[in-house]
Design a protein around this motif. Structure first.
Motif, PDB file in Angstrom:
ATOM      1  N   ALA A 262      17.456  -3.060  -4.418  1.00  0.00           N
ATOM      2  CA  ALA A 262      17.408  -4.462  -4.448  1.00  0.00           C
ATOM      3  C   ALA A 262      16.758  -4.946  -5.904  1.00  0.00           C
ATOM      4  CB  ALA A 262      16.356  -4.731  -3.267  1.00  0.00           C
ATOM      5  N   SER A 263      16.171  -4.382  -6.515  1.00  0.00           N
ATOM      6  CA  SER A 263      15.612  -4.855  -7.866  1.00  0.00           C
ATOM      7  C   SER A 263      16.726  -4.681  -8.698  1.00  0.00           C
ATOM      8  CB  SER A 263      14.645  -3.845  -8.369  1.00  0.00           C
ATOM      9  OG  SER A 263      14.294  -4.244  -9.567  1.00  0.00           O
TER      10      SER A 263
ATOM     11  N   ASN B 152      19.275  -7.489  -7.987  1.00  0.00           N
ATOM     12  CA  ASN B 152      18.661  -8.704  -8.550  1.00  0.00           C
ATOM     13  C   ASN B 152      19.143  -9.246  -9.916  1.00  0.00           C
ATOM     14  OD1 ASN B 152      17.067 -11.280  -7.961  1.00  0.00           O
ATOM     15  ND2 ASN B 152      15.343 -10.014  -9.256  1.00  0.00           N
TER      16      ASN B 152
ATOM     17  N   ARG C 291       4.592  -7.876 -13.518  1.00  0.00           N
ATOM     18  CA  ARG C 291       4.105  -8.578 -12.508  1.00  0.00           C
ATOM     19  C   ARG C 291       4.582  -7.749 -11.199  1.00  0.00           C
ATOM     20  NH1 ARG C 291       1.980 -13.035 -10.676  1.00  0.00           N
ATOM     21  NH2 ARG C 291       1.518 -13.723 -12.729  1.00  0.00           N
TER      22      ARG C 291
ATOM     23  N   ILE D  19       2.463  -6.045  -8.341  1.00  0.00           N
ATOM     24  CA  ILE D  19       2.644  -6.211  -6.844  1.00  0.00           C
ATOM     25  C   ILE D  19       2.792  -5.174  -6.070  1.00  0.00           C
ATOM     26  CG2 ILE D  19       4.126  -7.452  -5.119  1.00  0.00           C
ATOM     27  CD1 ILE D  19       4.605  -9.849  -7.299  1.00  0.00           C
TER      28      ILE D  19
ATOM     29  N   SER E  84      -0.537  -3.152  -5.657  1.00  0.00           N
ATOM     30  CA  SER E  84      -1.475  -3.889  -4.849  1.00  0.00           C
ATOM     31  C   SER E  84      -1.031  -3.590  -3.356  1.00  0.00           C
ATOM     32  CB  SER E  84      -1.339  -5.455  -5.073  1.00  0.00           C
ATOM     33  OG  SER E  84      -0.272  -6.049  -4.489  1.00  0.00           O
ATOM     34  N   VAL E  85       0.413  -3.624  -3.020  1.00  0.00           N
ATOM     35  CA  VAL E  85       0.733  -3.438  -1.665  1.00  0.00           C
ATOM     36  C   VAL E  85       0.837  -1.774  -0.972  1.00  0.00           C
ATOM     37  CG1 VAL E  85       2.042  -5.496  -1.440  1.00  0.00           C
ATOM     38  CG2 VAL E  85       3.330  -3.122  -2.101  1.00  0.00           C
TER      39      VAL E  85
ATOM     40  N   LEU F  94      -4.490  -7.635  -0.131  1.00  0.00           N
ATOM     41  CA  LEU F  94      -4.465  -8.278  -1.559  1.00  0.00           C
ATOM     42  C   LEU F  94      -3.707  -9.591  -1.797  1.00  0.00           C
ATOM     43  CD1 LEU F  94      -4.619  -5.155  -3.742  1.00  0.00           C
ATOM     44  CD2 LEU F  94      -6.430  -7.028  -3.865  1.00  0.00           C
TER      45      LEU F  94
ATOM     46  N   PHE G 229      -3.094 -12.684  -4.874  1.00  0.00           N
ATOM     47  CA  PHE G 229      -3.132 -13.152  -6.004  1.00  0.00           C
ATOM     48  C   PHE G 229      -3.023 -14.610  -6.471  1.00  0.00           C
ATOM     49  CE2 PHE G 229      -1.353  -8.783  -6.771  1.00  0.00           C
ATOM     50  CZ  PHE G 229      -2.507  -8.345  -7.240  1.00  0.00           C
TER      51      PHE G 229
ATOM     52  N   GLN H  84      -0.973 -16.374  -7.879  1.00  0.00           N
ATOM     53  CA  GLN H  84       0.521 -16.770  -7.892  1.00  0.00           C
ATOM     54  C   GLN H  84       1.463 -15.752  -8.269  1.00  0.00           C
ATOM     55  OE1 GLN H  84       0.814 -20.148 -10.771  1.00  0.00           O
ATOM     56  NE2 GLN H  84       2.609 -20.720  -9.918  1.00  0.00           N
ATOM     57  N   PHE H  85       2.612 -16.212  -7.949  1.00  0.00           N
ATOM     58  CA  PHE H  85       3.691 -15.084  -8.046  1.00  0.00           C
ATOM     59  C   PHE H  85       3.351 -13.705  -7.335  1.00  0.00           C
ATOM     60  CE2 PHE H  85       3.852 -17.734 -12.013  1.00  0.00           C
ATOM     61  CZ  PHE H  85       5.013 -18.409 -11.509  1.00  0.00           C
ATOM     62  N   ASN H  86       3.069 -13.929  -6.052  1.00  0.00           N
ATOM     63  CA  ASN H  86       2.726 -12.633  -5.219  1.00  0.00           C
ATOM     64  C   ASN H  86       3.747 -11.892  -4.831  1.00  0.00           C
ATOM     65  OD1 ASN H  86      -0.377 -12.311  -4.468  1.00  0.00           O
ATOM     66  ND2 ASN H  86       0.054 -14.637  -4.511  1.00  0.00           N
ATOM     67  N   LEU H  87       4.796 -12.550  -4.798  1.00  0.00           N
ATOM     68  CA  LEU H  87       6.174 -11.865  -3.964  1.00  0.00           C
ATOM     69  C   LEU H  87       7.079 -11.354  -4.940  1.00  0.00           C
ATOM     70  CD1 LEU H  87       6.399 -14.907  -1.485  1.00  0.00           C
ATOM     71  CD2 LEU H  87       5.165 -12.924  -1.230  1.00  0.00           C
ATOM     72  N   LEU H  88       7.713 -10.633  -4.346  1.00  0.00           N
ATOM     73  CA  LEU H  88       8.820  -9.870  -5.181  1.00  0.00           C
ATOM     74  C   LEU H  88      10.141 -10.760  -4.694  1.00  0.00           C
ATOM     75  CD1 LEU H  88       8.473  -6.050  -4.392  1.00  0.00           C
ATOM     76  CD2 LEU H  88       7.861  -7.372  -6.574  1.00  0.00           C
ATOM     77  N   PRO H  89      10.808 -11.324  -5.926  1.00  0.00           N
ATOM     78  CA  PRO H  89      11.849 -12.302  -5.761  1.00  0.00           C
ATOM     79  C   PRO H  89      13.200 -11.527  -5.159  1.00  0.00           C
ATOM     80  CG  PRO H  89      11.561 -11.683  -7.840  1.00  0.00           C
ATOM     81  CD  PRO H  89      10.455 -11.056  -7.311  1.00  0.00           C
ATOM     82  N   PHE H  90      13.232 -10.142  -5.361  1.00  0.00           N
ATOM     83  CA  PHE H  90      14.542  -9.475  -4.729  1.00  0.00           C
ATOM     84  C   PHE H  90      14.437  -9.098  -3.488  1.00  0.00           C
ATOM     85  CE2 PHE H  90      12.041  -6.612  -7.296  1.00  0.00           C
ATOM     86  CZ  PHE H  90      11.897  -5.559  -6.612  1.00  0.00           C
ATOM     87  N   LEU H  91      13.520  -9.358  -2.871  1.00  0.00           N
ATOM     88  CA  LEU H  91      13.246  -9.116  -1.378  1.00  0.00           C
ATOM     89  C   LEU H  91      13.243 -10.426  -0.723  1.00  0.00           C
ATOM     90  CD1 LEU H  91      10.776  -5.910  -1.205  1.00  0.00           C
ATOM     91  CD2 LEU H  91      13.160  -5.967  -1.347  1.00  0.00           C
TER      92      LEU H  91
ATOM     93  N   LEU I 177       6.009  -5.053   3.394  1.00  0.00           N
ATOM     94  CA  LEU I 177       5.693  -4.217   2.122  1.00  0.00           C
ATOM     95  C   LEU I 177       4.445  -3.133   2.463  1.00  0.00           C
ATOM     96  CD1 LEU I 177       6.334  -5.699  -1.313  1.00  0.00           C
ATOM     97  CD2 LEU I 177       7.405  -3.721  -0.462  1.00  0.00           C
ATOM     98  N   PRO I 178       3.370  -3.778   2.803  1.00  0.00           N
ATOM     99  CA  PRO I 178       2.211  -2.589   3.012  1.00  0.00           C
ATOM    100  C   PRO I 178       2.595  -1.639   3.959  1.00  0.00           C
ATOM    101  CG  PRO I 178       1.557  -5.025   2.871  1.00  0.00           C
ATOM    102  CD  PRO I 178       2.859  -4.921   3.010  1.00  0.00           C
TER     103      PRO I 178
ATOM    104  N   ARG J 163       1.299 -11.014   4.286  1.00  0.00           N
ATOM    105  CA  ARG J 163       1.484  -9.730   3.699  1.00  0.00           C
ATOM    106  C   ARG J 163       0.180  -8.933   3.731  1.00  0.00           C
ATOM    107  NH1 ARG J 163       4.097  -9.074  -1.849  1.00  0.00           N
ATOM    108  NH2 ARG J 163       2.008  -9.882  -2.389  1.00  0.00           N
TER     109      ARG J 163
END
Ligand code: ATP
Ligand code: MG
Lengths: 419, 235
Positions: free
Chosen positions: A9-10, A13, A318, A322, A325-326, B85, B87, B89-96, B104-105, B160
């Motif tokens: 996915a990455s 992207n 970032r 992330i 953190s998950v 957790l 944060f 801002q920008f907590n998300l992965l843009p490619f998912l 994700l967890p 999440r």
């Protein structure tokens, strides 16, 4: 599994930034494969130029030189073998057959070789393959000629075509044997060897061309008629070289010694396999250098890949935080980078293979027609698989550096995302 | 749920302790608000609670586990099982996709996957349920992350953090990018869902406006006994 999906996915992207890197590596892979394949085919066709011949005899010179002019029709002999010596050697009890090779004339850039009829049944190349006629038959008349496949196709000759030989070699040969035109009596099937570029005539034919000649020049005003020539007994005074087949392989060295110690004149007998290897050793340097250069091109591509992955890390800090953190472990972050590198390399290899086959399809025609190099289209060879395997490994390794960097970053950053 | 005793932490290279906390206790199920000016060490404290950082001395106990005594690998595992957790801002992965972000967890923790599916539905159904509970429309979360507003993104991040009902949810200034109205809605949705899941929530922020929504609040400045005082402060 999760990491693999993330890597996919990455990468997807970031496809616009990675596509050029992949293309660069793909092109270098295609280059490497092409070089390797041409190398392989050259060596093969090289080793296959002559087989079944146990000894090659010529006047005493270098073994490579003898091989070059007797088999590859490159260069010239400095001396000949006298016809008496030739006949003497052919009567040696261990000699099963002996084929004369008489060079010195040409036709429009193709060499003319005088030999015996036995040449068409005894000479073999490749894996004991015999010469085959696509058209016509061996020479019978003094003025018959048998064309190699390439000669026929390049000059557009067919059976019955009348051809005039030139004295000497190359396009620049000015003196012609225009008084004695030859007739094409047969055309050979392609062999991928120098045979394809040779015009074969009988030894008598060679003599016939030179009836009105003396010491390399035509006797002015002398024109012996063809029929008169046919009536004569045409016995050669010398031949350039000879190919020998023995009754038993075990006697090879004995016969070789016999020829090398021949008293009447200084002669040299070589084992074609050994001489071919020696010659390949000389050419091999260039071939190895070519391979090395293309290897470095691939290496440069991989270094580019590392650079792209490293550069991407800064803005992906970032993303890594992330992931951590998950619940992603640091080694999974490391693995993600390695996987990305691996996936890109695999993709590049795939595209590279496609490119390689495309080049192959387009180029093999040309290689075959201009170098007589017949490439066989097929799956990668064992060695090529090996190379590809090493490349995959290198791709994985290329991910180690960015992976370690990401690993370190994700440990240091913790969960605080600093942009 | 949270027990801090005699904690000291100093960022490498700093001259003074960033944090020096004698005692902090947060009860299970409590909604706790920790305030403090910028740079006073709020994020550092959360990293310590999340087991990302390890205190130089003292004890951090979360959910009856002394997390600073765990090995790095154990802490990683513990974190993915027990922590949600969020944060700033920008907590998300843009490619998912939105749903994949929420899931994700569950991909990294079997425990949370099991808890998410304990109700008899698939992980995707659970993710959708949470997203809907947080007031997101199916058409919002069927698209890509990039099309969402900041407020919507934060709610996806909350979903999440909530999936698989982790015992503790830590949020570092989750509303900093939101206006007052969206902020209040976000906080109330988050706290409601956390209560429903039985998760303890700790939010750090310098935004005092949302204090009324919480059970308890505390100023990190009064808690922190480090010798250096933070020069800039807005409290
Ligand atoms: N990764 C780091 N490396 C070194 N020092 C750090 C790091 N992160 C924070 N610090 C230092 O620790 C102190 C506290 O930082 P922290 O981020 O915890 O504050 P904060 O209360 O979260 O501030 P803000 O409200 O701006 O987010 C600051 O002086 C900062 O310089
Ligand atoms: Mg902070």
């Amino acid at each position: 599994m999760t990491v693999l999906r993330l890597a996919f996915a990455s990468l997807w992207n970031r496809r616009s930034t990675v596509v050029l890197t992949v293309l660069a590596i793909a092109m270098s892979v295609a280059l490497l494969l092409t070089v390797e394949r041409v190398r392989h085919e050259t060596r093969n066709s090289f080793a296959n130029t002559v087989s079944g011949t146990d000894l090659i005899v010529g006047a005493r010179s270098g073994s490579v030189q003898l091989l070059l002019y007797s088999v590859f029709r490159i260069g010239n002999a400095t001396n000949n073998i006298s016809w008496e010596s030739y006949q003497d050697i052919s009567r040696h009890p261990e000699v099963e057959w002996m084929l004369p090779v008489s060079l010195g004339d040409s036709h429009r850039g193709f060499r003319v070789m005088g030999t015996s009829q036995a040449y068409f049944t005894r000479f073999s190349y490749g894996r004991k393959r015999q010469l085959r006629f696509t058209d016509g038959q061996p020479f019978d008349d003094v003025f018959d000629a048998v064309l190699g496949a390439k000669v026929a196709s390049a000059l557009g000759y067919e059976l019955g075509q009348s051809i005039i030989m030139s004295h000497g070699l190359g396009e620049g040969a000015i003196y012609t044997h225009d008084g004695q035109p030859f007739q094409v009596s047969g055309i050979l099937a392609p062999t991928g060897t120098p045979v394809d570029r040779t015009i074969h005539v009988s030894l008598e034919g060679i003599e016939a061309m030179h009836v009105d000649w003396q010491q390399g020049a035509k006797i002015p005003g002398k024109e012996t008629s063809l029929d008169e020539i046919r009536q004569r007994e045409l016995i050669p005074k010398a031949v350039t070289a000879a190919l020998i087949g023995l009754k038993r392989k075990t006697s090879t060295f004995r016969v070789q010694r016999f020829i090398n110690e021949y008293r009447e004149e200084p002669l040299l007998a070589i084992l074609p396999g050994v001489a071919l290897q020696e010659l390949w050793g000389l050419l091999g340097v260039a071939e190895k250098a070519l391979f090395l250069v293309s290897l470095f091109v691939v290496l440069a591509g991989l270094v580019g890949l590392v650079a792209v992955l490293m550069a991407g890390l800064a803005e992906r800090r970032r993303e890594m935080a992330i992931l951590r953190s998950v619940g992603a472990r640091p080694w999974q972050v490391f693995g993600l980078l390695c996987l990305e590198s691996l996936l890109l390399t695999l993709l590049a290899i795939g595209v590279g293979l496609l490119l390689f086959y495309a080049v192959f399809l387009l180029g093999s025609q040309w290689l075959s027609s201009s170098y007589g190099l017949d490439m066989t289209l097929g799956l990668p060879l064992l060695r090529e698989w090996g190379i590809l395997g090493i490349l995959v490994l290198a791709g994985l390794l290329a991910g180690v550096l960015p992976g370690l960097r990401a690993y370190g970053q994700s440990l240091a950053d913790g969960m605080s995302i600093r942009v | 749920m949270i027990e801090i005793e005699d904690l000291q932490y100093r960022w490498p290279g700093d001259e003074h302790d960033t944090l020096s906390i004698e005692r902090l206790t947060v009860e299970s199920g409590e909604r706790f608000f920790l305030r403090g000016p910028s740079g006073c060490g709020k994020s550092t404290l959360l990293s310590l609670l999340g087991g990302i950082l390890v205190p130089d001395s003292g004890k951090v106990t979360v959910n009856d586990k002394v997390i600073n005594r765990l090995t790095a690998t154990q802490r990683d595992r513990w974190r993915s099982d027990n922590l949600g957790l969020i944060f700033q801002q920008f907590n998300l992965l843009p490619f998912l996709s939105v749903t994949e972000n929420v899931l994700l967890p569950c991909r990294f923790s079997k425990l949370r996957l099991n808890r998410a599916t304990s109700g008899g539905h698939t992980p995707v159904e659970e993710a959708r349920r949470l997203l809907q509970a947080l007031d997101l429309n199916p058409e919002d979360f069927s698209g890509t992350v990039g099309n969402l507003s900041v407020g919507q993104q934060q709610r996806v991040a909350a979903a999440r953090a909530l999936i698989g009902a982790p015992p503790l949810i830590l949020a570092d200034e989750p509303t900093a990018a939101l206006d007052a109205e969206t902020r209040d809605r976000f906080i109330s949705l988050l706290l409601d869902e956390a209560s429903a899941a039985g998760s303890t929530v700790l939010v750090v922020s310098h935004d005092l406006g949302m204090i009324p929504s919480f059970d308890r609040d505390m100023d990190l400045m009064s808690l922190n006994n480090n010798s250096s005082s933070v020069t800039s402060g807005d409290s």
